[in-house]
Motif scaffolding. Sequence first.
Motif, PDB file in Angstrom:
ATOM      1  N   MET A  65       0.849  -1.190   0.000  1.00  0.00           N
ATOM      2  CA  MET A  65       0.000   0.000   0.000  1.00  0.00           C
ATOM      3  C   MET A  65       0.880   1.233   0.000  1.00  0.00           C
ATOM      4  SD  MET A  65      -3.311  -0.317   0.235  1.00  0.00           S
ATOM      5  CE  MET A  65      -4.622  -0.070   1.381  1.00  0.00           C
ATOM      6  N   CYS A  97     -12.771   3.271  -1.841  1.00  0.00           N
ATOM      7  CA  CYS A  97     -11.575   2.440  -1.621  1.00  0.00           C
ATOM      8  C   CYS A  97     -11.537   1.307  -2.651  1.00  0.00           C
ATOM      9  CB  CYS A  97     -11.569   1.851  -0.211  1.00  0.00           C
ATOM     10  SG  CYS A  97     -11.417   3.077   1.089  1.00  0.00           S
ATOM     11  N   HIS A  98     -12.695   0.709  -2.887  1.00  0.00           N
ATOM     12  CA  HIS A  98     -12.799  -0.360  -3.875  1.00  0.00           C
ATOM     13  C   HIS A  98     -12.349   0.144  -5.251  1.00  0.00           C
ATOM     14  CE1 HIS A  98     -14.457  -4.135  -5.392  1.00  0.00           C
ATOM     15  NE2 HIS A  98     -15.034  -3.463  -6.366  1.00  0.00           N
ATOM     16  N   ILE A 131     -18.708  -6.675  -9.142  1.00  0.00           N
ATOM     17  CA  ILE A 131     -19.719  -6.226  -8.173  1.00  0.00           C
ATOM     18  C   ILE A 131     -19.971  -4.723  -8.213  1.00  0.00           C
ATOM     19  CG2 ILE A 131     -19.262  -8.156  -6.608  1.00  0.00           C
ATOM     20  CD1 ILE A 131     -17.536  -6.400  -4.910  1.00  0.00           C
ATOM     21  N   GLN A 191     -23.380  -2.736  -6.791  1.00  0.00           N
ATOM     22  CA  GLN A 191     -23.207  -1.959  -5.564  1.00  0.00           C
ATOM     23  C   GLN A 191     -23.395  -0.459  -5.813  1.00  0.00           C
ATOM     24  OE1 GLN A 191     -22.564  -2.738  -2.369  1.00  0.00           O
ATOM     25  NE2 GLN A 191     -22.559  -4.961  -2.632  1.00  0.00           N
ATOM     26  N   ALA A 247     -21.372 -12.618  -1.773  1.00  0.00           N
ATOM     27  CA  ALA A 247     -20.048 -12.256  -2.292  1.00  0.00           C
ATOM     28  C   ALA A 247     -19.959 -10.751  -2.529  1.00  0.00           C
ATOM     29  CB  ALA A 247     -19.766 -13.013  -3.585  1.00  0.00           C
ATOM     30  N   SER A 248     -21.017 -10.197  -3.073  1.00  0.00           N
ATOM     31  CA  SER A 248     -21.028  -8.776  -3.397  1.00  0.00           C
ATOM     32  C   SER A 248     -20.962  -7.925  -2.126  1.00  0.00           C
ATOM     33  CB  SER A 248     -22.291  -8.482  -4.208  1.00  0.00           C
ATOM     34  OG  SER A 248     -22.501  -7.119  -4.324  1.00  0.00           O
ATOM     35  N   GLU A 249     -21.796  -8.256  -1.146  1.00  0.00           N
ATOM     36  CA  GLU A 249     -21.846  -7.478   0.091  1.00  0.00           C
ATOM     37  C   GLU A 249     -20.540  -7.580   0.884  1.00  0.00           C
ATOM     38  OE1 GLU A 249     -24.379  -5.369   1.375  1.00  0.00           O
ATOM     39  OE2 GLU A 249     -24.941  -5.567  -0.726  1.00  0.00           O
ATOM     40  N   GLU A 281     -17.338  -8.629  -0.423  1.00  0.00           N
ATOM     41  CA  GLU A 281     -16.110  -8.232  -1.113  1.00  0.00           C
ATOM     42  C   GLU A 281     -16.008  -6.719  -1.304  1.00  0.00           C
ATOM     43  OE1 GLU A 281     -13.721 -10.212  -1.368  1.00  0.00           O
ATOM     44  OE2 GLU A 281     -12.329  -8.984  -2.538  1.00  0.00           O
ATOM     45  N   ILE A 282     -17.172  -6.042  -1.364  1.00  0.00           N
ATOM     46  CA  ILE A 282     -17.112  -4.587  -1.534  1.00  0.00           C
ATOM     47  C   ILE A 282     -16.459  -3.932  -0.307  1.00  0.00           C
ATOM     48  CG2 ILE A 282     -19.382  -3.971  -0.545  1.00  0.00           C
ATOM     49  CD1 ILE A 282     -17.955  -2.512  -3.804  1.00  0.00           C
ATOM     50  N   THR A 283     -16.383  -4.646   0.815  1.00  0.00           N
ATOM     51  CA  THR A 283     -15.821  -4.053   2.036  1.00  0.00           C
ATOM     52  C   THR A 283     -14.316  -4.294   2.184  1.00  0.00           C
ATOM     53  OG1 THR A 283     -16.155  -6.025   3.386  1.00  0.00           O
ATOM     54  CG2 THR A 283     -17.987  -4.472   3.272  1.00  0.00           C
ATOM     55  N   ARG A 284     -13.746  -5.166   1.361  1.00  0.00           N
ATOM     56  CA  ARG A 284     -12.331  -5.520   1.579  1.00  0.00           C
ATOM     57  C   ARG A 284     -11.419  -4.289   1.513  1.00  0.00           C
ATOM     58  NH1 ARG A 284      -9.403  -9.971   1.367  1.00  0.00           N
ATOM     59  NH2 ARG A 284     -11.146 -11.196   0.597  1.00  0.00           N
ATOM     60  N   ALA A 285     -11.660  -3.446   0.519  1.00  0.00           N
ATOM     61  CA  ALA A 285     -10.753  -2.316   0.311  1.00  0.00           C
ATOM     62  C   ALA A 285     -10.809  -1.327   1.472  1.00  0.00           C
ATOM     63  CB  ALA A 285     -11.077  -1.622  -1.014  1.00  0.00           C
ATOM     64  N   ILE A 286     -11.978  -1.155   2.081  1.00  0.00           N
ATOM     65  CA  ILE A 286     -12.042  -0.195   3.191  1.00  0.00           C
ATOM     66  C   ILE A 286     -11.386  -0.785   4.441  1.00  0.00           C
ATOM     67  CG2 ILE A 286     -14.359  -0.725   4.117  1.00  0.00           C
ATOM     68  CD1 ILE A 286     -14.772   2.292   4.472  1.00  0.00           C
ATOM     69  N   TRP A 338      -8.671  -2.674   4.268  1.00  0.00           N
ATOM     70  CA  TRP A 338      -7.255  -2.386   3.972  1.00  0.00           C
ATOM     71  C   TRP A 338      -6.943  -0.920   4.255  1.00  0.00           C
ATOM     72  CZ3 TRP A 338      -6.340  -4.881  -1.555  1.00  0.00           C
ATOM     73  CH2 TRP A 338      -6.355  -6.276  -1.430  1.00  0.00           C
ATOM     74  N   TYR A 339      -7.830  -0.055   3.775  1.00  0.00           N
ATOM     75  CA  TYR A 339      -7.565   1.382   3.912  1.00  0.00           C
ATOM     76  C   TYR A 339      -7.526   1.786   5.383  1.00  0.00           C
ATOM     77  CZ  TYR A 339      -7.664   6.373   2.892  1.00  0.00           C
ATOM     78  OH  TYR A 339      -7.351   7.701   2.806  1.00  0.00           O
ATOM     79  N   HIS A 355     -16.361   2.845  10.138  1.00  0.00           N
ATOM     80  CA  HIS A 355     -17.144   2.350   9.006  1.00  0.00           C
ATOM     81  C   HIS A 355     -16.796   0.898   8.670  1.00  0.00           C
ATOM     82  CE1 HIS A 355     -19.721   5.610   8.071  1.00  0.00           C
ATOM     83  NE2 HIS A 355     -18.755   6.476   7.853  1.00  0.00           N
ATOM     84  N   LEU A 358     -19.670  -1.805   8.657  1.00  0.00           N
ATOM     85  CA  LEU A 358     -19.964  -2.488   7.391  1.00  0.00           C
ATOM     86  C   LEU A 358     -19.789  -3.997   7.530  1.00  0.00           C
ATOM     87  CD1 LEU A 358     -18.140  -0.071   4.946  1.00  0.00           C
ATOM     88  CD2 LEU A 358     -20.563  -0.661   4.783  1.00  0.00           C
TER      89      LEU A 358
END
Lengths: 390, 361
Positions: A1, A291-292, A312, A316, B267-269, B271-276, B278-279, B297, B301
């Motif tokens: 990162m 973020c995504h 997705i 979303q 999967a959608s609900e 995986e959309i959270t993975r990046a936040i 990490w952040y 958050h 989430l």
Amino acid sequence: MDLRLNSKHEKLLERVRAFLVEHGHRSVPTIPGERPGPRLLAWQKLLLEHGYAGRTVPRDYGGYGAEPDVMEQHLITEEFTRAGVALGIGNQGISMLVPTLLELGTEEQKHAYIPATLRGDLVWCQGYSEPGAGSDLASLQTRGVEDGEDIVVNGQKIWTSTAHEADMIFCLVRTEPDAPKHAGISYLLFSMKSPGVTIRPLKTMTGRAEFNEVFFTDVRVPRHQIVGQRGDGWKVANATLKHERGYLANPGLLTQRYAELTRLLQDEGVDDPVLLDRLMQLQGRVLAQQCHGMRLLTCAERREDPGLAGLITKLQGCEVRHQLAILATDALEESGLLVAGSPHARANGLWQERAMFDLGLIIGGGTAQIQKNIIAERGLGMPREPKAAV
Amino acid sequence: MEFALSEAQRQMQDSLRSALTRACPLARVRDVADRGLARDDAVWAVVCELGVPALLVPEAHGGLGLSLLDAAIAAEELGRRAAPVPFLGSAVLATIALREAASAEQQAQWLPRIATGEAVVGVALCEALAGAGAGVQLRDERLHGSSCFVIDAAQAEAYLLAAADGSLYLVSAEAPGLHRVPLLSIDATRPLSELHLDGVVAQRLPGSDARTLRRLRDAAWVINAADTLGAGWAMIDQSVAFAHDRKQFGRAIGTFQAVKHMCAEMASELEITRAIVWYAAHAFDEKPEVLSLYAAHAKALLGDAGQFVARTATEVHGGMGITDDLGLHHWYKRIGLNRQLYGGPGWARRIAAVEQGWARI
């Protein structure tokens, strides 16, 4: 990162900010479904000169000729969005047809159409969906029959935004009726002024006609107006749909909508804890998608397939966009019922209209249910549904 | 800009995943749950071997000196196997508190032994982190009161506590006047306890203040979220595999859209959270000014997405989903603890609102 920008991107950002300070006040927004007027055309010209429109389109085709760099495009879009400055003409010709022609068009097609489309002189509409071919787009029935040097087109398209203002259409037509359904389609470009083209506005629940129905009766199209090979139209169209799905889910736009929503709630003095909790739920989802978006950006830069993560975003993004509008209308209570032109209407009825329009986006460009099939089958490797007996 | 795990982080992820797949099959989880053990010693040995308790310990104290993002990657893999080992308390919260607020002597006493896994420090911060004040007061240099929902407690040599004065304290597990009562929670993989203190001698962490507590809360939220990310994906993977194998009406149930869409929604609900996640983890080390907002958050989430995945994955399995034989419920319960501990989604969102001046606590 590592979230720091490299020096090339830092310099670009400085240039973009300086441009926005100097010229931002001249910006003109695109009004969906309307032809660009003289001020918008002038704004587009300025953007093309500075490389903020048509950035990676080669100079030969009227673009700026920059090396493709997804990060640069992201920074430009983000800065313009943040400054509330319109990024030139946004229509399906520029967002969908130009990338498709660049990928699959002939030299003649590229020269004939890309420069004029980028300038805004040539306006396009998309002829994909039909009354009998929505989610099952490949079952489309508009026929193209060869006759001498021409293909003669008969049939009907629907959900054709901008058709009444468009000069040209990029259109899917069945040219090989005996081939399997995905293999018998050709991608045709022709004039909307051709004899035999009729347009009927399609009024939606917002009260406006954002779409049209288009009817073709013996419309003659020269054979060289096919993009790609005859019968390869499905492949060509998928190149275009790929661009459309990215276009429908822009996390920067969600951020902007969220900021607008918070201003509305502040102006209205909303302090209801239930609404506040809903606002925070949506903020979480907007930030998650931001973020995504950065995650996908890095994948794109590295030319890595993001896999499921890339499948997705439409589902979303469109859902949250709709929910933002719904929360605004709830927060406005009874006033939220009032539409444009009514006494006491807030923001000229904009949020109700958005809630309805954005519901259309959940359905358009591949319904939420089709998105879920794609996520399950391509993303999770689940088995396909057995083919129905014909 | 690079928004991705580094090559080293991906390698760590891979090696943890394959080691835990071998070392921590369902049988280990079941054994710990059935026998009411505090942890699985064999899994713990593997985890220590791979340096998991050393991740956040500075190199000067024998650790790896890595970031919270590295700890979040480990948490995801532990969650994926529902690994019954102490992690959040000792290897994350106690380690961060010692790193950021302890004296040099305290650090030298504890950090090297935490890094090897030889020492476990239990963490009694629930009241403080969930905004319920503190159940412990300092009077005459000694701690009095009680603290509930203590984690990593059973084999702890010492405990980290927050007192009403806003400071952090270490107490020995053997200290006179200290009494531990095990609680029985849904999640057998990470047991909870209650501590009663009646005039217990304590050592203050001299640098501890309200900011330390906030950072501990945010770190806990990120790690809880990451654990749910792993546990949730384990449930989705199992659901997808089941939908392939299970046949009804002459077809694999995965061919039915009703089932397919349940899996796609999960999967959608998630995986959309993975990046936040990490952040937020990255923000702990690199962007402290936005840490609380993103950590709140992420916690909210994943609390909600996790709950949705836990119930939906159970439903995909039909009647078998609710049986002990299948064992899926261990992940359901793991996700449940991650959601509730240190404040549920509503509380985390309230903190997000407070951070931005939308509300007051």
